[in-house]
Design an enzyme around this catalytic site. Structure first.
Site, mmCIF file in Angstrom:
data_model
loop_
_atom_site.group_PDB
_atom_site.id
_atom_site.type_symbol
_atom_site.label_atom_id
_atom_site.label_comp_id
_atom_site.label_asym_id
_atom_site.label_seq_id
_atom_site.Cartn_x
_atom_site.Cartn_y
_atom_site.Cartn_z
ATOM 1 C CG ASP A 80 -1.656 1.500 1.312
ATOM 2 O OD1 ASP A 80 -2.080 2.278 0.331
ATOM 3 O OD2 ASP A 80 -2.037 1.324 1.747
ATOM 4 C CD1 TRP A 105 3.518 -4.221 6.125
ATOM 5 C CD2 TRP A 105 2.441 -6.042 5.886
ATOM 6 N NE1 TRP A 105 2.497 -4.559 4.558
ATOM 7 C CE2 TRP A 105 1.544 -6.050 4.234
ATOM 8 C CE3 TRP A 105 2.032 -7.557 6.241
ATOM 9 C CZ2 TRP A 105 1.147 -6.205 3.642
ATOM 10 C CZ3 TRP A 105 0.769 -8.492 5.433
ATOM 11 C CH2 TRP A 105 0.444 -7.200 4.516
ATOM 12 C CG ASP A 124 6.699 2.704 4.331
ATOM 13 O OD1 ASP A 124 6.432 1.691 3.237
ATOM 14 O OD2 ASP A 124 5.759 2.585 4.762
ATOM 15 C CG ASN A 152 -1.849 -2.186 3.314
ATOM 16 O OD1 ASN A 152 -2.593 -2.647 4.376
ATOM 17 N ND2 ASN A 152 -1.854 -3.354 2.565
#
Lengths: 177, 167
Positions: A80, A105, A124, A152
């Site tokens: 995401d 995650w 990220d 997410n």
């Protein structure tokens, strides 16, 4: 001695088979059956598992393995965010000026090349303003916000120097099964 | 009939022999089940190799083995809310925690004498999660107990609650 009906039927059937089939023909059929049997899963669990392996998820059925700048690249089944691969970075490297978060995650995606499930860390890159390219949303194995470990939508910059989100990578961790 | 049976036998044998060989050549070795469960349930925050951001999420590598120094420490890491209340079964959770303590967390206090967690032990402890306790204060108390009995790494004392934000 009195013979049972079952005995009579059994004897009649056996004699009829013996009269119609040659011994060689019977052996050939038996041999073919023995060799071919493993190719056809007989147990319900085996059949169900074989069906599952071919099934996958909606994402995996439409996924491809060549272009990591497209949202349907197989590793993006749970991503995401904006793809680092479109922003000057790669699958395992942040674009210049941003840093990888130490946390992520971890989900799993099916690789269409071998139909097996691989663990993917969605990590990220932080510390630079958002890269406005290739925004993708995959939801395989993602959980709602009240289970944050597998959500997410969270900015996974926990532990990074700053919470400023730049883009997301999809790092291959290993084969899950 | 003999020819047909022979042909069928040959085709089947070739198919059975060829498929597994092709799969073996392409696929890497699967990770152990305990490690997969650790990665999907814990590894995102605690790190793929048990190393995380100091001060944000407790590091596991080289540290969790120290908790076996005292009975209180041994119980504590099973009673942690995110451990005790995880959706893993008792058996799988036991495997994961033995991986976290004896693999990631080595050296283990007590060395070779330290015993693995049993399924019964984990099942009993997870029924008493630390949900109504000031967790940071209780953790400090547990770590102080460890430090009074064993030599524990300095990093074991570092802990702070993580902060989250949303996109």
């Amino acid at each position: 001695m009195k013979r049972l009906l079952v005995d009579n039927l059994g004897e009649r059937l056996t004699r009829r088979l013996a009269g119609r089939l040659s011994r060689r023909s019977a052996l050939a059929r038996l041999g073919a059956l023995l060799v071919a049997a493993p190719a056809f899963p007989l147990l319900p669990v085996q059949r169900a598992r074989a069906a599952d392996e071919g099934k996958g998820t909606d994402f995996s059925r439409a996924a491809q393995t060549d272009d990591n700048t497209a949202c349907n690249y197989w590793r993006y089944c749970g991503i995401d965010g904006n793809l680092c691969a479109c922003c000057g970075g790669g699958m395992h490297s942040c674009p210049p000026g941003s840093q990888p978060s130490p946390t992520s995650w971890i989900g799993s995606c099916i690789n269409p090349a071998d139909q097996r499930s691989y663990l993917i860390a969605y990590r990220d890159c932080c510390g630079a303003s958002i890269c406005p390219k290739c925004s993708c949303l995959g939801t395989d194995h993602a959980m709602p916000i009240y289970r944050p470990q597998a959500n997410n939508h969270i900015i996974w910059c926990i532990g990074a120097n700053t919470f400023e989100y730049h883009c997301s990578m999809a790092i291959l961790v290993g084969l899950a099964e | 009939m003999g020819l047909v049976a022979g042909l069928m036998t040959l085709i089947t044998a070739v198919a059975l022999a060829a498929v597994p060989r092709a799969k073996r050549a392409q696929s890497p070795t699967p990770l152990p089940a305990a490690q997969v469960a650790y990665l999907t349930s814990c590894g995102g925050c605690h790190g793929i190799e048990g190393r995380s951001a100091p001060g944000s999420v407790p590091t596991l590598r080289g540290l969790t083995g120290s908790f076996l120094c005292t009975p209180q420490g041994r119980d504590f890491i099973i009673r942690l809310p995110d451990v005790a209340l995880t959706q893993l079964s008792d058996r799988r959770l036991t495997e994961v925690m033995n991986f976290v303590v004896f693999d990631l967390g080595a050296p283990v206090a007590g060395g070779e004498k330290a015993s693995l967690y049993t399924v019964a032990e984990v099942a009993r402890l997870r029924h008493h999660p630390l949900t109504d306790t000031g967790l940071t204060a209780y953790r400090n108390q547990v770590v102080a107990g460890l430090a009074s009995r064993c030599r524990v790494p300095l990093a074991l004392h570092v802990y702070a609650a993580p902060v989250t934000a949303s996109r």
